[in-house]
Design an enzyme around this catalytic site. Structure first.
Site, PDB file in Angstrom:
ATOM      1  N   CYS A 161       0.833  -1.199   0.000  1.00 13.06           N
ATOM      2  CA  CYS A 161       0.000   0.000   0.000  1.00 13.06           C
ATOM      3  C   CYS A 161       0.871   1.254   0.000  1.00 13.06           C
ATOM      4  O   CYS A 161       0.627   2.201  -0.742  1.00 13.06           O
ATOM      5  CB  CYS A 161      -0.919  -0.004   1.221  1.00 13.06           C
ATOM      6  SG  CYS A 161      -2.098   1.365   1.262  1.00 13.06           S
ATOM      7  N   CYS A 172      -5.106  -2.708   8.025  1.00 13.88           N
ATOM      8  CA  CYS A 172      -6.313  -2.098   7.460  1.00 13.88           C
ATOM      9  C   CYS A 172      -7.323  -3.178   7.063  1.00 13.88           C
ATOM     10  O   CYS A 172      -8.512  -3.058   7.340  1.00 13.88           O
ATOM     11  CB  CYS A 172      -5.917  -1.261   6.254  1.00 13.88           C
ATOM     12  SG  CYS A 172      -7.280  -0.569   5.319  1.00 13.88           S
TER      13      CYS A 172
END
Length: 383
Positions: free
Chosen positions: A103, A211
């Site tokens: 990410c 996440c």
């Protein structure tokens, strides 16, 4: 300078934007929307997520308090392709990827940086606890076979919060445009600054999980939602079949719990065979290793060494770096390979994770797990 500050809705990114504004820069706040509304997990509704509506509202209110413009980037498709699909595909290959590294490397420091430049910004800032310095501005220890680059990446001053591990894949071009205002601060100093400024995120608790875990309730929920079950065998390293499993995606090297098998001594996952859908287990002694072959190293702070160098290798984010010798070796491939020999045996050296190399506080480089040439759709900008 005009600087785009990546804002997550937490205290770190809020103070990052505030510090830049205090320094007289023209700051633009940007938040990456990665998810839709939280799904309902098998255990019931998810009560705590990152990157949710509350975070967006916190970002907007902090931006209003700082009197800076704020935008939301719709990056759901990019996140799906660059992180979720990447994560799922690598689990099916028997690897254990780190979605945070992917990410950071693809979304924040590739796509978001391009968007920052499209907004006329010369630099981008994040709330990572790490430091980017010019070689001329710091005193560097000289070592044999080390040739430092112009831009150096160092650990954050707060050893408990240091996040340089996640930045090992960054290129020199990205580092030159990256500002990390919190690198010289400790976490308590960041909160103190937020309190003095009256920012609403000053006492906001930190996200403790990945996440994906927070969004789906558990990693198992995410895996079950994206990867179909496929029954296979669990075998001892001696070849004896000990039981069955419902998919190698549920296992990682070194795992002990949840195997569902009986044996006179504790057994751990030794190897995953995706081609034959087999999970091999063994005793702890069989998990120990002294070396690893690594390639496609991204050299961050030094030029690629042509001779052996002594390094401190960190093979997990929360593990302590260990002494090792890194040596170039002959390879039949075009890309150079290196042999990493640890001073002491290490357990569960896991394919798919990052091996990040340090020398003191300097991050030398790391194994680059990012796929090049991702066919990502355009990012839309939402005011």
């Amino acid at each position: 300078m005009r600087i785009v500050a990546a804002m997550s809705g937490g205290v770190d990114s809020s103070v990052t934007a505030a510090l830049l504004k205090e320094q007289g820069h023209e700051v633009i706040g940007v938040h990456m929307k990665l998810h839709d509304a939280p799904p309902v997990s098998v255990d019931g509704p998810v009560s705590k997520t990152c990157c949710g509506l509350d975070d967006v509202m916190d970002c907007r209110r902090v931006a209003d308090a700082l009197d800076i413009p704020f935008y939301v980037l719709d990056m759901r498709r990019e996140f799906q392709k660059a992180v979720m699909d990447y994560f799922s595909n690598n689990y099916l290959r028997g690897l254990t990827p780190n979605p945070c590294i992917q990410c950071n490397g693809v979304l924040k420091f590739r796509i978001l940086l391009k968007r920052a430049q499209a907004l006329g910004a010369s630099h981008m800032a994040t709330g990572h606890y790490a430091r980017v310095k010019n070689r001329k501005d710091i005193k560097l220890q000289k070592y044999d076979n080390f040739r430092y680059k112009e831009t150096i990446l160092l650990r954050g001053k707060d050893s408990n919060k240091d996040q340089s591990y996640f930045l090992y894949s960054l290129s020199k071009d990205v580092l030159k445009r990256l500002i990390l205002p919190l690198g010289d601060l400790k976490k308590e100093e960041t909160r103190e600054k937020a309190n003095k400024l009256g920012l609403r995120t000053a006492q906001k608790p930190e996200s403790q999980d990945l996440c994906l875990v927070e969004h789906y309730g558990s990693m198992n929920n995410f895996i079950n939602s994206h990867i179909p079950s496929k029954e296979g065998e669990i075998k001892h390293r001696n070849g004896q079949t000990l039981g069955l499993h419902d998919g190698i995606q549920h296992f990682t090297i070194g795992q002990r719990k949840g195997l569902g098998i009986a044996w006179p001594e504790p057994l751990y996952v030794k190897k995953l065979d995706p081609q034959n859908n087999i999970v091999f287990v063994a005793s702890m002694n069989d998990l120990m290793g002294t070396q690893a072959i690594i390639k496609e190293i991204n050299w961050v702070s030094i030029e690629e060494p042509t001779k052996a160098i002594e390094v401190e290798a960190q093979i997990r984010y929360r593990s302590k770096p260990v002494q090792a010798l890194l040596s170039p070796i002959q390879s039949n491939e075009d890309k150079k390979c290196f042999k990493l020999i640890f001073k002491d045996s290490q357990s569960s050296i896991t394919p798919g994770q990052a091996a990040v190399l340090y020398k003191g506080e300097v991050l030398l480089g790391g194994v680059n797990l990012l796929r090049e040439g991702l066919d990502l759709p355009e990012v839309s900008l939402v005011a």
